[in-house]
Design an enzyme around this catalytic site. Structure first.
Site, short mmCIF file in Angstrom:
data_model
loop_
_atom_site.label_atom_id
_atom_site.label_comp_id
_atom_site.label_asym_id
_atom_site.label_seq_id
_atom_site.Cartn_x
_atom_site.Cartn_y
_atom_site.Cartn_z
N GLU A 99 13.61 6.93 -4.64
CA GLU A 99 13.18 6.94 -3.23
C GLU A 99 13.77 8.18 -2.56
O GLU A 99 14.95 8.45 -2.66
CB GLU A 99 13.66 5.65 -2.55
CG GLU A 99 13.53 5.62 -1.03
CD GLU A 99 12.12 5.85 -0.51
OE1 GLU A 99 11.20 5.14 -0.94
OE2 GLU A 99 11.95 6.77 0.32
N LYS A 132 14.37 6.19 2.78
CA LYS A 132 15.14 4.96 2.87
C LYS A 132 14.47 3.82 2.11
O LYS A 132 13.25 3.61 2.29
CB LYS A 132 15.27 4.53 4.33
CG LYS A 132 16.30 5.31 5.10
CD LYS A 132 16.41 4.69 6.47
CE LYS A 132 17.36 5.46 7.34
NZ LYS A 132 17.11 5.20 8.76
N LEU A 133 15.25 3.09 1.33
CA LEU A 133 14.74 1.91 0.65
C LEU A 133 14.10 0.99 1.70
O LEU A 133 14.67 0.77 2.77
CB LEU A 133 15.94 1.20 -0.01
CG LEU A 133 15.64 -0.10 -0.76
CD1 LEU A 133 14.75 0.16 -1.96
CD2 LEU A 133 16.95 -0.76 -1.20
N GLY A 182 10.95 1.60 2.87
CA GLY A 182 9.73 2.32 3.20
C GLY A 182 9.19 2.08 4.60
O GLY A 182 9.93 1.77 5.54
N CYS A 211 7.17 -0.24 5.96
CA CYS A 211 7.21 -1.58 6.56
C CYS A 211 8.53 -1.83 7.28
O CYS A 211 8.56 -2.20 8.45
CB CYS A 211 6.98 -2.64 5.47
SG CYS A 211 7.26 -4.31 6.04
N GLY A 241 10.84 12.66 -6.01
CA GLY A 241 10.41 12.67 -7.41
C GLY A 241 9.03 13.27 -7.59
O GLY A 241 8.25 13.34 -6.64
N GLU A 301 -12.07 3.38 20.85
CA GLU A 301 -12.47 2.98 19.49
C GLU A 301 -13.93 3.41 19.28
O GLU A 301 -14.79 3.10 20.10
CB GLU A 301 -12.31 1.46 19.32
CG GLU A 301 -12.95 0.86 18.09
CD GLU A 301 -12.46 1.47 16.78
OE1 GLU A 301 -11.25 1.49 16.54
OE2 GLU A 301 -13.31 1.95 15.99
N ALA A 335 1.93 -4.96 3.85
CA ALA A 335 3.17 -5.05 3.09
C ALA A 335 3.11 -6.16 2.04
O ALA A 335 3.54 -5.97 0.90
CB ALA A 335 4.34 -5.29 4.04
N HIS A 350 1.50 -33.74 16.00
CA HIS A 350 1.11 -33.62 17.40
C HIS A 350 2.36 -33.53 18.27
O HIS A 350 3.29 -34.31 18.05
CB HIS A 350 0.29 -34.84 17.81
CG HIS A 350 -0.06 -34.87 19.27
ND1 HIS A 350 -1.05 -34.08 19.79
CD2 HIS A 350 0.48 -35.58 20.29
CE1 HIS A 350 -1.13 -34.30 21.09
NE2 HIS A 350 -0.21 -35.20 21.43
C1 LIG Z 1 3.04 0.76 12.71
C2 LIG Z 1 2.78 -0.06 11.46
C3 LIG Z 1 2.81 -1.44 11.52
C4 LIG Z 1 2.59 -2.20 10.39
N1 LIG Z 1 2.65 -3.56 10.50
C5 LIG Z 1 2.42 -4.30 9.40
C6 LIG Z 1 2.53 -5.73 9.47
O1 LIG Z 1 2.83 -6.30 10.52
N2 LIG Z 1 2.32 -6.45 8.34
C7 LIG Z 1 1.99 -5.85 7.16
O2 LIG Z 1 1.79 -6.55 6.18
N3 LIG Z 1 1.89 -4.50 7.05
C8 LIG Z 1 2.10 -3.72 8.14
N4 LIG Z 1 2.05 -2.36 8.04
C9 LIG Z 1 1.66 -1.76 6.73
C10 LIG Z 1 2.84 -1.70 5.77
O3 LIG Z 1 3.92 -1.06 6.39
C11 LIG Z 1 2.41 -0.98 4.51
O4 LIG Z 1 1.26 -1.60 3.98
C12 LIG Z 1 3.49 -0.99 3.44
O5 LIG Z 1 4.67 -0.39 3.94
C13 LIG Z 1 3.01 -0.24 2.20
O6 LIG Z 1 4.01 -0.25 1.24
P1 LIG Z 1 4.07 0.86 0.10
O7 LIG Z 1 5.21 0.51 -0.77
O8 LIG Z 1 2.76 1.06 -0.51
O9 LIG Z 1 4.35 2.24 0.87
P2 LIG Z 1 5.52 2.70 1.82
O10 LIG Z 1 6.13 1.56 2.52
O11 LIG Z 1 4.95 3.82 2.63
O12 LIG Z 1 6.63 3.24 0.81
C14 LIG Z 1 6.46 4.38 0.06
C15 LIG Z 1 7.83 4.97 -0.19
O13 LIG Z 1 7.70 6.02 -1.13
C16 LIG Z 1 8.59 7.04 -0.76
N5 LIG Z 1 8.12 8.28 -1.36
C17 LIG Z 1 6.95 8.92 -1.13
N6 LIG Z 1 6.86 10.02 -1.91
C18 LIG Z 1 7.99 10.06 -2.64
C19 LIG Z 1 8.48 10.95 -3.63
N7 LIG Z 1 7.80 12.03 -4.02
N8 LIG Z 1 9.69 10.69 -4.18
C20 LIG Z 1 10.40 9.60 -3.80
N9 LIG Z 1 9.99 8.74 -2.87
C21 LIG Z 1 8.79 8.96 -2.31
C22 LIG Z 1 8.55 7.05 0.76
O14 LIG Z 1 9.70 7.64 1.30
C23 LIG Z 1 8.45 5.57 1.06
O15 LIG Z 1 9.70 4.98 1.29
C24 LIG Z 1 2.30 -1.56 9.16
C25 LIG Z 1 2.29 -0.17 9.07
C26 LIG Z 1 2.53 0.58 10.20
C27 LIG Z 1 2.52 2.07 10.10
#
Ligand SMILES: Cc1cc2nc3c(=O)[nH]c(=O)nc-3n(C[C@H](O)[C@H](O)[C@H](O)COP(=O)(O)OP(=O)(O)OC[C@H]3O[C@@H](n4cnc5c(N)ncnc54)[C@H](O)[C@@H]3O)c2cc1C
Length: 462
Positions: free
Chosen positions: A38, A41-42, A44, A46, A118, A202, A314, A439
């Protein structure tokens, strides 16, 4: 050329967001030797820039609304304003607590955690900080970042993304939100509760356009009542800076002015320059393509989360990550039914759904084979107590299972758990009607809706 780290891992994961860390936790639990890489921050998006901080803002907004509305309940309250530093302190406290917990969990499961950016260097290795981490299998989980539109530059000051909005040091006096999807309406809702004057733009004909049209219309009615302005069905054409903010123009000639413009037009995959194409991974517009087991066309590489073109949620990332770990550990996980994944938009009022819309059901089964029933929350005691309005809409295949549950109303997101069991276990209305619901709860509304669909309505008209 990177040095080889001595160990060959069972699984090397690139990206420690919801998808990546879920795979790491489940993989380690099943005895796999896992490395998790990563760069930030661990947890990501969410945990740090998505689900958790936005819901903290929305909760603060709910308290602000309650302070304004105390007299409606006979409680003497006054709303004195928002202390934005206090809001951030509360929000950051929630995030920090969860972040610490997650770090502890990863360490306790004996995952090798690597901090650094990475890059995929072959179908079985990732290079980080000059070291090569080799795995029998690689999981790509690099997630997504906010997108913009061609020619619309996000400056982080007047034209901002959700990342900036979450750390804004003030409540804007006025805001234009470009995009009426989940992220857009959640910020619009929170800012309105904080006292901002909000307009959503929109391009499609409805807010939350992927939801059942009935839910969109109910949300639009509720937002109108709250004084949240919106313009539907016309596309953004440009933005210019004014003395104290921005002026947004639409293709239909309308213009809107505000202090800030939040660009919430979706999120794009993080995949550029990370060696994916060079390793032969099939991609489409930046998304990594994977089959129902999350395996790419390269047999040693899987991909999960926002990086693949499935629902950007997430809990979808968690489920996909766990599925990959279980497959690699030799279990036989079942592919995810994405229609069966619950979806909640946490604005005020909330929009929650699972299964398919009435329009989709008609497309799949034929219009004469689909039954839709609406249960108004006006007949639900707990919703009345909370002074929330809305509806539960059920979509059923005639004489068959319930294939869609669509709910609007404050706190209705909490009801999506039962709705998802109903959809995923292919329950018949009569089977749900048989279950006794407590209820007075809002959950009871779900029971009553099924009583009505089963032909024995209690607190609703025949
Ligand atoms: C404002 C907002 C509100 C949201 N609300 C919700 C909600 O209420 N409920 C819900 O279910 N979802 C919600 N989501 C969506 C949710 O956050 C994402 O679907 C989820 O975080 C995706 O997870 P992921 O692991 O695919 O990616 P991410 O969480 O984006 O994690 C990817 C990680 O990879 C790391 N990374 C990227 N490239 C590299 C590299 N080359 N080397 C090392 N590390 C790297 C990044 O730093 C990051 O930490 C929301 C999103 C946003 C933006």
């Amino acid at each position: 050329m990177a040095n080889d780290a001595s160990t060959v891992f069972d699984l090397v994961i690139l990206g420690g967001g919801s998808g990546g860390y879920a795979a790491a936790l489940r993989g380690a639990q099943l005895g796999l030797d896992v490395a998790l890489i990563e760069k930030d921050k661990l947890g990501g998006t969410c945990l740090h820039r998505g689900c958790i901080p936005t819901k903290a803002l929305l909760h603060a907004g709910e308290l602000a609304d309650q302070a304004r509305e105390g007299s409606e309940f006979g409680v003497k309250t006054t709303f004195e304003g928002i202390d934005i530093d206090g809001v951030h302190k509360y929000k950051d406290g929630v995030v920090t607590g969860l972040y610490k917990g997650l770090q502890g969990l990863i360490a306790s499961r004996k995952v090798t955690y690597v901090t650094g950016e990475g890059r995929l260097s072959s179908p079985t290795s990732v290079d980080v900080n000059g070291e090569r981490y080799t795995g029998r299998h690689i999981l790509l989980a690099t997630g997504s970042v906010p997108k913009s539109l061609p020619g619309l530059e996000i400056d982080g000051n007047r034209v901002i993304s959700s990342d900036h909005a979450l750390v804004l040091d003030r409540v804007p006096k006025s805001a234009i939100v470009l995009g009426g999807g989940v992220i857009g309406v959640e910020f619009a809702s929170a800012w309105k509760s904080f006292g901002a004057d909000v307009t959503i733009v929109e391009a499609l004909p409805h807010l939350v356009p992927v939801e059942d049209e009935n839910s969109s219309k109910l949300l639009e009615r509720a937002f109108r009542k709250r004084g949240i302005n919106f313009s539907l069905g016309s596309r953004f054409s440009g933005v210019e800076y004014t003395d104290d903010g921005v002026k947004v123009s639409l293709e239909n000639g309308k213009t809107f002015e505000a202090e800030v413009l939040l660009v919430a037009v979706g999120r794009g995959p993080v995949s550029q320059g990370l060696g994916y194409e060079e390793a032969g991974v099939a991609m489409d517009r930046g998304y990594v393509l994977a089959d129902e087991y999350m395996q790419t066309n390269v047999p040693t590489i899987s991909a999960v989360g926002d990086l693949v073109p499935t629902l950007q949620l997430a809990h979808v990332g968690f489920a996909e990550g766990m599925l990959v770990a279980e497959r690699l550990a030799g279990q036989n996980p079942v592919p995810i039914d994405y229609d069966g994944v619950p979806r909640v938009t946490y604005c005020h009022p909330e929009v929650a759904s699972v299964g398919i819309t009435e329009a989709k059901a008609k497309e799949l089964y034929g219009a004469d084979k689909v039954v839709a029933l609406k249960y108004n929350l006006a007949g639900n005691g707990k919703s009345k107590i909370l002074k929330t309005t809305g509806e539960i809409k059920l979509v059923q295949v005639r004489d068959g299972a319930v294939v869609g549950v669509h709910m609007v109303g404050d706190r209705m997101g909490e009801q999506v758990g039962e709705a998802q069991l109903i959809y995923n276990w292919e329950a018949l209305p009569a089977e749900v009607a048989q279950l006794v619901h407590a209820h007075p709860t809002q959950n009871e509304a779900l029971g009553e809706a099924h009583l009505a669909l089963a032909g024995k309505p209690l607190h609703s008209h025949d």
